[in-house]
Design a protein around this motif. Sequence first.
Motif, short mmCIF file in Angstrom:
data_model
loop_
_atom_site.label_atom_id
_atom_site.label_comp_id
_atom_site.label_asym_id
_atom_site.label_seq_id
_atom_site.Cartn_x
_atom_site.Cartn_y
_atom_site.Cartn_z
N GLY A 65 2.65 -27.82 13.98
CA GLY A 65 1.19 -28.64 14.53
C GLY A 65 1.27 -29.16 15.94
O GLY A 65 0.25 -29.69 16.34
N HIS A 66 2.44 -28.51 16.66
CA HIS A 66 2.36 -28.92 18.10
C HIS A 66 1.13 -27.95 18.73
O HIS A 66 1.12 -26.74 18.47
N MET A 67 0.38 -28.66 19.22
CA MET A 67 -0.58 -27.78 20.21
C MET A 67 -0.35 -27.97 21.76
O MET A 67 -0.10 -28.71 22.20
N SER A 68 -0.63 -26.62 22.34
CA SER A 68 -0.82 -26.58 23.67
C SER A 68 -2.10 -25.87 24.05
O SER A 68 -2.64 -25.32 23.31
N ARG A 69 -2.45 -26.18 25.40
CA ARG A 69 -3.52 -25.77 25.87
C ARG A 69 -3.54 -25.28 27.29
O ARG A 69 -2.72 -25.99 28.18
N MET A 70 -4.01 -24.06 27.78
CA MET A 70 -4.00 -23.46 28.94
C MET A 70 -5.57 -23.01 29.43
O MET A 70 -6.17 -22.93 28.44
N TRP A 71 -5.78 -23.11 30.84
CA TRP A 71 -7.02 -22.74 31.14
C TRP A 71 -6.88 -22.12 32.78
O TRP A 71 -5.85 -22.21 33.27
N GLY A 72 -7.99 -21.45 33.00
CA GLY A 72 -8.03 -20.68 34.23
C GLY A 72 -9.15 -19.83 34.33
O GLY A 72 -10.23 -19.77 33.72
N VAL A 73 -8.79 -18.69 35.01
CA VAL A 73 -9.79 -17.55 35.16
C VAL A 73 -9.24 -16.33 34.48
O VAL A 73 -8.18 -16.02 34.39
N TRP A 74 -10.41 -15.22 34.11
CA TRP A 74 -10.06 -14.22 33.51
C TRP A 74 -10.80 -12.95 33.99
O TRP A 74 -12.10 -13.32 34.54
N PHE A 75 -10.27 -11.70 34.14
CA PHE A 75 -10.91 -10.85 34.63
C PHE A 75 -10.31 -9.55 34.38
O PHE A 75 -8.98 -9.54 33.70
N ILE A 76 -11.08 -8.32 34.45
CA ILE A 76 -10.35 -6.93 34.28
C ILE A 76 -9.96 -6.44 35.41
O ILE A 76 -10.89 -5.89 36.25
N PRO A 77 -8.66 -6.25 35.90
CA PRO A 77 -8.27 -5.70 37.14
C PRO A 77 -8.19 -4.28 36.99
O PRO A 77 -8.14 -3.64 38.01
N ALA A 78 -8.35 -3.69 35.72
CA ALA A 78 -8.26 -2.26 35.75
C ALA A 78 -8.74 -1.87 34.21
O ALA A 78 -8.45 -2.68 33.24
N PRO A 79 -9.20 -0.63 34.00
CA PRO A 79 -9.70 -0.33 32.60
C PRO A 79 -8.47 -0.75 31.43
O PRO A 79 -7.46 -0.20 31.82
#
Length: 129
Positions: A65-79
Motif C-alpha cells: 500500500g505504499h504510494m509514491s509520486r513523481m512529476w515532470g516533463v515528457w517528450f520523444i527525443p527519438a522515434p
Amino acid sequence: MSRRLVALWVLVLLTLLAAPAAAQIDQRLVGVWTAQAASPLGPIQSQLILQPNGSFTRLTTDTSGHMSRMWGVWFIPAPGMLRLNVQGYAPTHYRGTAIAAPPSELVQYRVLDNNRVQTGTGVIYHRTQ
C-alpha cells in the motif's frame, strides 16, 4: 557591437537553449495509462498520466500500500523513445529518513493499438482515459 545588440543575441541564444519547442510529443501517448510490473519487493501498480502540454505524473503503489509520486516533463527525443524528466517527487522522507530523488528515465516504447503501449522491458500499459 552595441550593448543592445549583444543583449539581443544573448536573449536569442538563451531562448534557443531553453526552448522545449524542439521536443516532440507523440499524441498517441497522451492520456492516463496503468500497468502492473514485477519489482524486487513484489508486484507494483503504476499509473502514468501524460498531458498534451508535455507534463507527466506517475503514481506507483506496491503490495503493502505504499504510494509514491513523481512529476515532470515528457517528450520523444527519438522515434520509439520516451523521456521522463523528473522535476519533483513525494514522499521525500520515510520515517524520518530522506528518500533519494528518482532518476529521470529514457524508455523504449511501441504502440500496440489505441489502448496499449509496450515498453522495451515488456511491460504493457493500458489506457484508462
